[in-house]
Design an enzyme around this catalytic site. Structure first.
Site, short mmCIF file in Angstrom:
data_model
loop_
_atom_site.label_atom_id
_atom_site.label_comp_id
_atom_site.label_asym_id
_atom_site.label_seq_id
_atom_site.Cartn_x
_atom_site.Cartn_y
_atom_site.Cartn_z
N LYS A 36 -7.12 1.96 -2.88
CA LYS A 36 -6.69 1.19 -1.71
C LYS A 36 -6.83 2.00 -0.43
O LYS A 36 -7.45 1.57 0.55
CB LYS A 36 -5.23 0.73 -1.91
CG LYS A 36 -4.63 0.03 -0.71
CD LYS A 36 -5.36 -1.26 -0.37
CE LYS A 36 -5.09 -1.69 1.06
NZ LYS A 36 -5.90 -2.81 1.48
N THR B 41 0.86 -1.19 0.00
CA THR B 41 0.00 0.00 0.00
C THR B 41 0.89 1.24 0.00
O THR B 41 1.68 1.43 0.94
CB THR B 41 -0.90 -0.03 1.25
OG1 THR B 41 -1.67 -1.24 1.21
CG2 THR B 41 -1.83 1.17 1.29
N GLY C 144 -7.80 -1.71 14.90
CA GLY C 144 -6.35 -1.81 15.06
C GLY C 144 -5.80 -2.53 13.85
O GLY C 144 -6.42 -2.54 12.79
N CYS D 17 -2.92 -2.23 9.21
CA CYS D 17 -3.27 -1.38 8.08
C CYS D 17 -4.19 -0.21 8.37
O CYS D 17 -3.85 0.92 8.03
CB CYS D 17 -3.82 -2.25 6.95
SG CYS D 17 -2.49 -3.27 6.28
N PHE E 25 -19.03 -4.07 9.07
CA PHE E 25 -18.23 -2.97 9.63
C PHE E 25 -19.08 -1.99 10.44
O PHE E 25 -18.75 -0.83 10.58
CB PHE E 25 -17.38 -2.28 8.55
CG PHE E 25 -16.17 -3.12 8.24
CD1 PHE E 25 -16.31 -4.30 7.53
CD2 PHE E 25 -14.93 -2.79 8.73
CE1 PHE E 25 -15.23 -5.14 7.32
CE2 PHE E 25 -13.85 -3.61 8.51
CZ PHE E 25 -13.99 -4.79 7.81
N GLU F 25 -4.00 -4.64 -2.80
CA GLU F 25 -4.52 -5.88 -2.21
C GLU F 25 -5.57 -5.54 -1.16
O GLU F 25 -5.38 -4.63 -0.37
CB GLU F 25 -3.36 -6.65 -1.56
CG GLU F 25 -3.79 -7.95 -0.92
CD GLU F 25 -4.61 -8.81 -1.87
OE1 GLU F 25 -4.11 -9.17 -2.94
OE2 GLU F 25 -5.78 -9.10 -1.56
P1 NAD Z 1 4.88 -7.95 6.45
O1 NAD Z 1 5.76 -7.06 7.24
O2 NAD Z 1 4.16 -9.06 7.12
O3 NAD Z 1 5.70 -8.60 5.26
C1 NAD Z 1 6.68 -7.92 4.53
C2 NAD Z 1 7.82 -8.91 4.25
O4 NAD Z 1 8.73 -8.34 3.32
C3 NAD Z 1 8.65 -9.26 5.49
O5 NAD Z 1 8.71 -10.67 5.63
C4 NAD Z 1 10.03 -8.66 5.19
O6 NAD Z 1 11.09 -9.39 5.77
C5 NAD Z 1 10.06 -8.73 3.68
N1 NAD Z 1 10.98 -7.80 3.03
C6 NAD Z 1 11.22 -6.50 3.32
N2 NAD Z 1 12.11 -5.97 2.45
C7 NAD Z 1 12.44 -6.96 1.59
C8 NAD Z 1 13.32 -7.04 0.46
N3 NAD Z 1 14.03 -5.99 0.06
N4 NAD Z 1 13.43 -8.21 -0.17
C9 NAD Z 1 12.72 -9.29 0.24
N5 NAD Z 1 11.90 -9.28 1.30
C10 NAD Z 1 11.74 -8.13 1.95
O7 NAD Z 1 3.84 -6.98 5.73
P2 NAD Z 1 2.36 -7.31 5.18
O8 NAD Z 1 1.38 -7.26 6.29
O9 NAD Z 1 2.40 -8.50 4.31
O10 NAD Z 1 2.09 -6.01 4.31
C11 NAD Z 1 2.80 -5.79 3.11
C12 NAD Z 1 2.15 -4.62 2.38
O11 NAD Z 1 0.82 -4.97 2.00
C13 NAD Z 1 2.01 -3.33 3.21
O12 NAD Z 1 2.18 -2.22 2.37
C14 NAD Z 1 0.58 -3.39 3.70
O13 NAD Z 1 0.05 -2.10 3.94
C15 NAD Z 1 -0.13 -4.03 2.52
N6 NAD Z 1 -1.35 -4.78 2.87
C16 NAD Z 1 -1.36 -5.57 3.98
C17 NAD Z 1 -2.50 -6.32 4.28
C18 NAD Z 1 -2.56 -7.19 5.51
O14 NAD Z 1 -3.63 -7.71 5.79
N7 NAD Z 1 -1.49 -7.39 6.24
C19 NAD Z 1 -3.60 -6.29 3.40
C20 NAD Z 1 -3.53 -5.48 2.26
C21 NAD Z 1 -2.39 -4.73 2.00
C1 UGA Z 2 -8.41 -4.58 6.56
C2 UGA Z 2 -9.39 -4.54 5.38
O1 UGA Z 2 -10.63 -5.14 5.77
C3 UGA Z 2 -8.82 -5.28 4.16
O2 UGA Z 2 -9.70 -5.14 3.06
C4 UGA Z 2 -7.47 -4.67 3.82
O3 UGA Z 2 -6.86 -5.36 2.75
C5 UGA Z 2 -6.56 -4.75 5.03
O4 UGA Z 2 -7.17 -4.05 6.15
C6 UGA Z 2 -5.24 -4.10 4.79
O5 UGA Z 2 -5.11 -3.20 4.00
O6 UGA Z 2 -4.36 -4.55 5.50
P1 UGA Z 2 -7.73 -6.39 8.39
O7 UGA Z 2 -6.90 -5.30 8.97
O8 UGA Z 2 -7.15 -7.74 8.22
O9 UGA Z 2 -8.27 -5.95 6.95
O10 UGA Z 2 -8.99 -6.57 9.33
P2 UGA Z 2 -10.50 -6.07 9.37
O11 UGA Z 2 -11.38 -7.24 9.43
O12 UGA Z 2 -10.80 -5.06 8.35
O13 UGA Z 2 -10.54 -5.37 10.80
C7 UGA Z 2 -9.74 -4.22 11.06
C8 UGA Z 2 -10.01 -3.72 12.47
O14 UGA Z 2 -11.33 -3.19 12.55
C9 UGA Z 2 -9.92 -4.82 13.53
O15 UGA Z 2 -9.26 -4.29 14.67
C10 UGA Z 2 -11.37 -5.13 13.87
O16 UGA Z 2 -11.54 -5.57 15.19
C11 UGA Z 2 -12.01 -3.76 13.66
N1 UGA Z 2 -13.45 -3.84 13.32
C12 UGA Z 2 -13.85 -4.41 12.15
C13 UGA Z 2 -14.39 -3.28 14.17
O17 UGA Z 2 -14.04 -2.73 15.24
N2 UGA Z 2 -15.71 -3.32 13.81
C14 UGA Z 2 -16.14 -3.87 12.65
O18 UGA Z 2 -17.37 -3.85 12.40
C15 UGA Z 2 -15.19 -4.45 11.80
#
Ligand code: NAD
Ligand code: UGA
Length: 460
Positions: A206, A128, A259, A262, A251, A153
């Protein structure tokens, strides 16, 4: 850098929540996937067909696709991108102290990838990133024969595999329509809605999605507060509002607020980005403030229920992860809440089905145990922070027998309040109507504590 870029081969950079789940999903669909990861422990786990994170179903898929030779974890970027038609960047974009997205991992990953990528490859940014980032990455890159697209994503932790297999939509943004089309074909089925656009719009889709959902939660939390002041029931209010298809029920679960890795960082990053463009995004400022107030309101209910002070009191906290079915502790409300309770003089015993190990370094003063009954033993109050289904299913008569006090504060409105009241507990929720429960005000309750009276957490 020889040979032709082949879209049957995909390189994913980063084996985190997004990268690894995306890689597993693509391998399941028959692509040959290499995952480049800098962390040796994560690489070793993937190579052994195990998930280094807790995500339902991921272990099974990894073991199958790694066993079949369709997914492999590598250290070297050269090895990862060789021949790959599509290179997906899924590294972290954590917040800086100012609330911006820190792009250091993205820059490092992209710089290394473009050095070795096969001519004709598309670099797809799945991390992101703020508006304009994908274009500026393309400008930084000195190579003419690579294309850049933004490929946001939308998966949720806890149901990430399901979301990768059946995405609500596939969004790809970029200046090169052929590159956009190649990336859009990676995920989803023919019926999946696909939105193809420019990269800046994809970046804002996003951020806008996360910020909108977070604002929706803050809105319902304000409504929950008003329900408490007027005697209405937030669940009925949310159900009734949600019946309007323009609003929808999802939601609208009131509680401790949002929390996770993201929502907090993305809402702030969008607000900061808007600020750089001269815009004050007031709605987001308010959503952030309401969210932090919810944590203080929860702490306030514990203070109030225990007679106005937490000094020397023992509080059991059920749930540490930022939501159920994950062990992710990033920006988990539990951390703020527990630190606040400890600053107010409580000793806290906390538990979680899967996140205790990840929580330990964040909560050095807190006793962490695996068993919720052990946590409740001798407690003056129990507070639910994460709505794990097993907490609703606890033997609440037993919990209340083990406790020293009777107060149960349900920060997620997930417990059966009537059952707890029948078992002799004092059940306090976040905006649920007490109905025929025992009076909400227990005998030992002190003066009403306004959330403002709970001091904000002093960090550091
Ligand atoms: P994460 O920290 O769990 O994973 C990132 C990984 O990348 C780590 O394992 C790290 O060691 C590795 N890394 C960092 N630099 C690197 C490099 N140069 N080469 C190879 N590996 C490297 O993060 P995440 O939760 O998967 O999130 C990744 C991105 O996706 C963020 O921008 C986040 O905002 C976005 N995103 C996350 C979610 C989610 O649910 N976690 C959902 C949608 C979008
Ligand atoms: C959220 C989005 O739902 C995903 O679409 C997005 O890809 C992702 O962030 C991201 O960019 O990382 P996630 O953080 O896994 O996903 O979890 P959610 O289910 O969205 O919940 C987020 C927070 O909101 C949690 O702390 C949850 O407890 C809280 N929540 C959710 C509430 O307090 N009330 C609700 O009705 C729903």
């Amino acid at each position: 850098m020889t040979g032709q870029a082949d879209d049957g081969v995909v390189c994913v950079i980063g084996a985190g929540y997004v990268g690894l789940v995306t890689a597993a999903g693509l391998a399941e669909r028959g692509r040959e996937v290499r995952v480049v990861e800098v962390d040796p422990e994560r690489r070793a786990a993937v190579s052994a067909g195990r998930a280094p994170i807790h995500e339902p179903g991921l272990d099974q898929v990894l073991s199958a696709v790694v066993g079949a030779g369709r997914l492999r974890a590598v250290e070297s970027m050269g090895e990862g991108v060789a021949g790959a038609g599509i290179v997906i960047v899924a590294v972290g974009t954590p917040p800086t102290a100012d609330g911006e997205a820190d792009l250091a991992q993205v820059h490092a990953a992209v710089d290394a990838a473009v050095e070795h990528a096969t001519p004709g490859a598309v670099v797809a940014i799945k991390s992101t990133v703020p508006p304009g980032t994908t274009r500026s990455l393309a400008h930084r890159c000195r190579r003419e024969n690579l294309a850049f697209v933004m490929f946001p994503e939308f998966l949720r932790e806890g149901s990430a595999l399901e979301d990768i297999r059946n995405p609500s939509r596939v969004v790809v943004g970029g200046d090169d329509p052929a590159a956009v089309g190649r990336v859009a074909a990676l995920l989803g089925d023919p019926d999946t809605p696909r939105l193809l656009c420019d990269s800046v719009s994809a970046e804002l889709i996003k951020y806008g999605s996360n910020a909108f959902l977070a604002t929706k939660i803050s809105f319902i939390n304000e409504m929950a507060h008003l329900c408490e002041l007027t005697g209405a029931d937030i669940e009925k209010v949310a159900d009734g509002m949600g019946l309007d298809p323009r609003i929808g029920r999802s939601f609208l679960s009131a509680g401790l607020g949002w929390g996770g890795s993201c929502f907090p960082k993305d809402v702030r990053a969008l607000e900061t980005s808007a600020g750089y463009h001269g815009q004050s995004f007031w709605l987001l400022k308010a959503a952030i403030e309401v969210n932090s107030q919810q944590r203080r309101r929860f702490a306030g209910k514990l203070v109030q229920g225990l007679g106005g002070s937490l000094d020397g009191r023992r509080v059991a906290i059920l749930g540490l992860a930022f939501k159920p079915f994950t062990d992710d502790m990033r920006q988990a409300p539990a951390v703020d809440v527990i630190r606040q309770l400890e600053e107010l003089g409580a000793s806290v015993v906390a538990t979680d089905p899967v996140a205790v190990d990840r929580a330990r370094p964040l909560l050095p003063r807190t006793a962490l145990v695996d068993d919720p009954y052990a946590a409740a033993t001798g407690a003056d109050a129990v507070g639910v922070v994460t709505e794990w289904p097993e907490y609703r299913g606890l033997d609440w008569e037993r919990v209340l027998r083990l406790m020293r006090g009777r107060l149960v504060v349900d920060g997620r409105n997930c417990l059966d309040g009537e059952l707890i009241a029948r078992a002799g507990g004092v059940y306090v929720s976040m905006g649920r109507r007490p109905r025929d429960l025992a009076p909400a005000a227990p005998p030992e309750v002190g003066e009403l504590i306004a959330p403002e009276a709970i001091p904000p957490l002093t960090l550091g």
